[in-house]
Design an enzyme around this catalytic site. Sequence first.
Site, PDB file in Angstrom:
ATOM      1  NE  ARG A  92      -3.820  -2.102  -0.029  1.00 49.91           N
ATOM      2  CZ  ARG A  92      -3.500  -3.247  -0.668  1.00 49.91           C
ATOM      3  NH1 ARG A  92      -2.387  -3.337  -1.362  1.00 49.91           N
ATOM      4  NH2 ARG A  92      -4.307  -4.268  -0.641  1.00 49.91           N
ATOM      5  CB  SER A 124      -9.029  -1.481   3.984  1.00 48.39           C
ATOM      6  OG  SER A 124      -9.521  -2.697   3.485  1.00 48.39           O
ATOM      7  CD  GLU A 182      -5.433   0.084   2.635  1.00 46.69           C
ATOM      8  OE1 GLU A 182      -4.977  -0.834   3.345  1.00 46.69           O
ATOM      9  OE2 GLU A 182      -6.042  -0.121   1.585  1.00 46.69           O
TER      10      GLU A 182
HETATM   11  C1  LIG Z   1     -15.578  -0.565  -1.570  1.00 43.73           C
HETATM   12  C2  LIG Z   1     -14.086  -0.319  -1.668  1.00 43.73           C
HETATM   13  C3  LIG Z   1     -13.227  -1.387  -1.902  1.00 43.73           C
HETATM   14  C4  LIG Z   1     -11.838  -1.164  -1.984  1.00 43.73           C
HETATM   15  N1  LIG Z   1     -11.022  -2.239  -2.194  1.00 43.73           N
HETATM   16  C5  LIG Z   1      -9.684  -2.045  -2.265  1.00 43.73           C
HETATM   17  C6  LIG Z   1      -8.798  -3.154  -2.493  1.00 43.73           C
HETATM   18  O1  LIG Z   1      -9.202  -4.299  -2.647  1.00 43.73           O
HETATM   19  N2  LIG Z   1      -7.469  -2.898  -2.538  1.00 43.73           N
HETATM   20  C7  LIG Z   1      -6.968  -1.642  -2.398  1.00 43.73           C
HETATM   21  O2  LIG Z   1      -5.750  -1.476  -2.436  1.00 43.73           O
HETATM   22  N3  LIG Z   1      -7.780  -0.590  -2.188  1.00 43.73           N
HETATM   23  C8  LIG Z   1      -9.121  -0.744  -2.137  1.00 43.73           C
HETATM   24  N4  LIG Z   1      -9.948   0.325  -1.933  1.00 43.73           N
HETATM   25  C9  LIG Z   1      -9.378   1.668  -1.738  1.00 43.73           C
HETATM   26  C10 LIG Z   1      -9.254   2.505  -3.024  1.00 43.73           C
HETATM   27  O3  LIG Z   1     -10.216   2.133  -3.990  1.00 43.73           O
HETATM   28  C11 LIG Z   1      -7.870   2.409  -3.641  1.00 43.73           C
HETATM   29  O4  LIG Z   1      -6.863   2.817  -2.744  1.00 43.73           O
HETATM   30  C12 LIG Z   1      -7.766   3.270  -4.910  1.00 43.73           C
HETATM   31  O5  LIG Z   1      -6.558   2.981  -5.537  1.00 43.73           O
HETATM   32  C13 LIG Z   1      -7.852   4.767  -4.645  1.00 43.73           C
HETATM   33  O6  LIG Z   1      -7.954   5.397  -5.918  1.00 43.73           O
HETATM   34  P1  LIG Z   1      -8.723   6.781  -6.091  1.00 43.73           P
HETATM   35  O7  LIG Z   1      -8.589   7.177  -7.524  1.00 43.73           O
HETATM   36  O8  LIG Z   1     -10.112   6.689  -5.586  1.00 43.73           O
HETATM   37  O9  LIG Z   1      -7.840   7.725  -5.187  1.00 43.73           O
HETATM   38  P2  LIG Z   1      -8.353   8.808  -4.127  1.00 43.73           P
HETATM   39  O10 LIG Z   1      -9.098   8.133  -3.047  1.00 43.73           O
HETATM   40  O11 LIG Z   1      -9.011   9.914  -4.851  1.00 43.73           O
HETATM   41  O12 LIG Z   1      -6.950   9.300  -3.555  1.00 43.73           O
HETATM   42  C14 LIG Z   1      -6.180   8.435  -2.737  1.00 43.73           C
HETATM   43  C15 LIG Z   1      -4.754   8.995  -2.660  1.00 43.73           C
HETATM   44  O13 LIG Z   1      -4.160   8.908  -3.949  1.00 43.73           O
HETATM   45  C16 LIG Z   1      -3.735  10.199  -4.376  1.00 43.73           C
HETATM   46  N5  LIG Z   1      -3.978  10.288  -5.819  1.00 43.73           N
HETATM   47  C17 LIG Z   1      -5.153  10.179  -6.485  1.00 43.73           C
HETATM   48  N6  LIG Z   1      -4.953  10.309  -7.807  1.00 43.73           N
HETATM   49  C18 LIG Z   1      -3.622  10.522  -7.975  1.00 43.73           C
HETATM   50  C19 LIG Z   1      -2.781  10.741  -9.105  1.00 43.73           C
HETATM   51  N7  LIG Z   1      -3.256  10.787 -10.367  1.00 43.73           N
HETATM   52  N8  LIG Z   1      -1.460  10.937  -8.893  1.00 43.73           N
HETATM   53  C20 LIG Z   1      -0.945  10.904  -7.628  1.00 43.73           C
HETATM   54  N9  LIG Z   1      -1.671  10.700  -6.524  1.00 43.73           N
HETATM   55  C21 LIG Z   1      -3.002  10.504  -6.697  1.00 43.73           C
HETATM   56  C22 LIG Z   1      -4.580  11.192  -3.592  1.00 43.73           C
HETATM   57  O14 LIG Z   1      -3.918  12.440  -3.467  1.00 43.73           O
HETATM   58  C23 LIG Z   1      -4.718  10.474  -2.262  1.00 43.73           C
HETATM   59  O15 LIG Z   1      -3.564  10.692  -1.490  1.00 43.73           O
HETATM   60  C24 LIG Z   1     -11.326   0.142  -1.857  1.00 43.73           C
HETATM   61  C25 LIG Z   1     -12.203   1.219  -1.640  1.00 43.73           C
HETATM   62  C26 LIG Z   1     -13.566   0.987  -1.560  1.00 43.73           C
HETATM   63  C27 LIG Z   1     -14.492   2.161  -1.364  1.00 43.73           C
END
Ligand SMILES: Cc1cc2nc3c(=O)[nH]c(=O)nc-3n(C[C@H](O)[C@H](O)[C@H](O)COP(=O)(O)OP(=O)(O)OC[C@H]3O[C@@H](n4cnc5c(N)ncnc54)[C@H](O)[C@@H]3O)c2cc1C
Length: 306
Positions: free
Chosen positions: A183, A232, A302
């Site tokens: 992560r 998570s 996380e």
């Molecule tokens: C129902 C559910 C299930 C999930 N299951 C998993 C799983 O199985 N495994 C897992 O690892 N995660 C899981 N997640 C968490 C999440 O989906 C992941 O961490 C995902 O990668 C976050 O992406 P996001 O675009 O939504 O980022 P955001 O939530 O918008 O941002 C998260 C972080 O990433 C940074 N960020 C966003 N975009 C960029 C970019 N282009 N460049 C640099 N930094 C950036 C943001 O500044 C922030 O610090 C889950 C979430 C939910 C709601």
Amino acid sequence: MTTRASLQGKAPNADQRGALAALLDGDIAFDYPLAARTSMRVGGPASVYAEVKQVGRLVAVLSFCASERIPWTVIGLGSNLLVPDEGFPGVVVRLAGDFVRITIEETRIRAGGAVPIVSLCRDAANAGLAGAEALVGIPGTVGGAVRMNAGTDVEIGDLIDRVEVVIAGEKAQTFTRPEFAYRRSTLDTRAVVCAAELELTRGDPKELKEELRRRIDRRRATQPIELPNSGSIFRNPPGDYAARLIEAAGCKGWREGGAVVSEKHANFIVNAGGATCADVLALIERVRAHVLESQGVSLELEVHLL
Ligand SMILES: Cc1cc2nc3c(=O)[nH]c(=O)nc-3n(C[C@H](O)[C@H](O)[C@H](O)COP(=O)(O)OP(=O)(O)OC[C@H]3O[C@@H](n4cnc5c(N)ncnc54)[C@H](O)[C@@H]3O)c2cc1C
């Protein structure tokens, strides 16, 4: 809580807002409510919300923020993000336009930073490319997934060959096989992920699509996706699971205001209606303290706090 190096500085004044509007050719909103841009549906407004569609504009906006000392951050689909109730006093960048493109050449797939992970997985499966199926239920973007090294039994970092980024105040750069950990990525905290290239292997499209369906069904059965949540809350500690520890500590069903520890998956907090970010943070702290006291394990977050 995870914070970014780009958060120092002051909110943009009227002149700076005008300059940003000119740089972005109108793809900008002021005092923009962010809650709807997160999967937890909590939090206040962004002073500036900027939709950035090209690399050149991204370089210009980040350089402007760096030189004017305006705090900035980037968000994807907000699926691992908590926005404070007071909002964000700077520029929130969301990638769009060119950053939503996917191209496939042989076994290599290049996806823009704003591509939803589900689209990446589906396009790969349709093209008969295997390796990314395990990512399918992650409801974020490629950029967010690279930042977090998101994954399940396979992490996105396992598949990545190159990452294209823009670092605030610098030009666009490409990194080959950057290092990832659980992560975490080793990318500069000021780096915005513009695109990633994944190296996959050949597979059968029909079998791959069935595997995607199976994995989505499994998630529906085990995660409380019927209510707003941010995935998570805590990282799994080495050799154990945060959900197991929280359940063993008896925290399932605990509530602060509208925030509740899910009965379905103990490492999820759901917004059961009307939660504030303060509710979620208070619940996180109660759970963390109780797990430490009763299980002897200090859980690390996380989820990211804006
Ligand atoms: C129902 C559910 C299930 C999930 N299951 C998993 C799983 O199985 N495994 C897992 O690892 N995660 C899981 N997640 C968490 C999440 O989906 C992941 O961490 C995902 O990668 C976050 O992406 P996001 O675009 O939504 O980022 P955001 O939530 O918008 O941002 C998260 C972080 O990433 C940074 N960020 C966003 N975009 C960029 C970019 N282009 N460049 C640099 N930094 C950036 C943001 O500044 C922030 O610090 C889950 C979430 C939910 C709601």
